[in-house]
Design an enzyme around this catalytic site. Structure first.
Site, PDB file in Angstrom:
ATOM      1  CB  THR A 196     -44.740 -10.364 -13.975  1.00 35.69           C
ATOM      2  OG1 THR A 196     -44.924  -9.848 -15.291  1.00 35.69           O
ATOM      3  CG2 THR A 196     -43.277 -10.277 -13.598  1.00 35.69           C
ATOM      4  N   GLY A 241     -38.954  -8.549 -23.439  1.00 34.47           N
ATOM      5  CA  GLY A 241     -39.803  -7.951 -22.422  1.00 34.47           C
ATOM      6  C   GLY A 241     -39.065  -7.497 -21.178  1.00 34.47           C
ATOM      7  CG  LEU A 242     -40.153  -5.286 -16.811  1.00 35.41           C
ATOM      8  CD1 LEU A 242     -39.364  -3.997 -16.924  1.00 35.41           C
ATOM      9  CD2 LEU A 242     -41.431  -5.057 -16.019  1.00 35.41           C
TER      10      LEU A 242
END
Length: 257
Positions: free
Chosen positions: A81, A111-112
């Site tokens: 990330t 996803g996040l």
């Protein structure tokens, strides 16, 4: 495939995306992990004897070690990330995040990094409506951090905190109970230069809180000659205290740093 199943994408769009969105490296990585899963399922479901399975295990060298093949650069080149927080000369903040993703994730999983408020958040107002410029980026296991709306909670906690943004981030980090996560938060200190005159950025405070084994940060501003980078490493004592931390305040009133 998920977009196509929902009627969002046509056959032509899907074929084109497969051609230029999926690299050959990513495709080979998927095939390798897919084969590992298939092998694991075959062993689990097999009714063969332990003796038959043992013949498939690698033979030991003279020293009693197993001859595993060396890892290549492709195998070690795992993307992670990346979060970015930008501040302009008036203290306005923008935040964004990009994720390396999870291999063999469930089809259609969001996803996040793609969820605003969980992977990143930026605001120019406090919950009460007062001016307060703050932004946050989050990295870690998305399923846990998404439930806690981590990035937004970090910003809100920073606004309401009486003991500084570092402790505010640590509290949120402990509340989500994630053992391998990191928060990056930036507060902009801007003040009006006069009646009817727009605000001017005076200083920026950069804060990091993390429970992962390492957490990389870097920052650069117009008042700096060169960017500053650091790889933060967690210690056993930090983990016992709730996580590692970092804080730096950049004063923009000076000419150069």
């Amino acid at each position: 495939m998920w977009a196509k199943s929902k009627g969002v994408a046509s056959d032509d769009i899907v074929e084109g995306a497969d051609a230029w969105l999926v690299t050959e490296t990513a495709r080979n990585q998927w095939r390798r992990y897919r084969a590992m899963l298939d092998d694991a399922k075959a062993i689990t479901n097999s009714t063969a004897s332990v003796e038959a399975q043992s013949r498939d295990l690698p033979k030991l060298n003279e020293g009693g070690t197993q001859p595993y093949p060396p890892k290549t650069l492709e195998e070690n080149g795992i993307a992670d990330t990346v979060g970015v927080i930008c501040v302009d000369s008036k203290g306005h903040i923008a935040s964004g995040a990009s994720s390396g993703g999870i291999a063999l994730k469930v089809s259609g999983r969001v996803g996040l990094a793609a969820m605003y408020g969980s992977g990143c958040w930026a605001s120019s107002r406090s919950p009460s409506g007062d001016p307060f410029n703050v932004g946050c980026c989050v990295s870690g296991a998305g399923e846990y951090l998404m439930k806690g709306f981590a990035a937004r909670e970090c910003c809100v906690s920073s606004v309401l905190s009486d003991d500084g943004p570092v402790n505010a981030c640590l509290r949120v980090l402990q509340s989500v109970n994630e053992r391998s996560a990191g928060f990056l938060l930036v507060e902009a200190d801007a003040s009006a230069t006069g009646v009817g005159i727009s605000e001017k950025l005076k200083a920026v405070e950069i804060v990091a809180a993390y429970t992962s084994s390492s957490f990389g940060i870097g920052y650069f501003g117009s008042s700096m000659d060169r960017p500053k980078l650091s790889i933060l490493r967690s210690t056993r004592l930090q983990n016992q205290d709730g996580g590692g931390q970092f804080a730096a305040r950049i004063n923009l009133d000076v000419e150069k740093l």
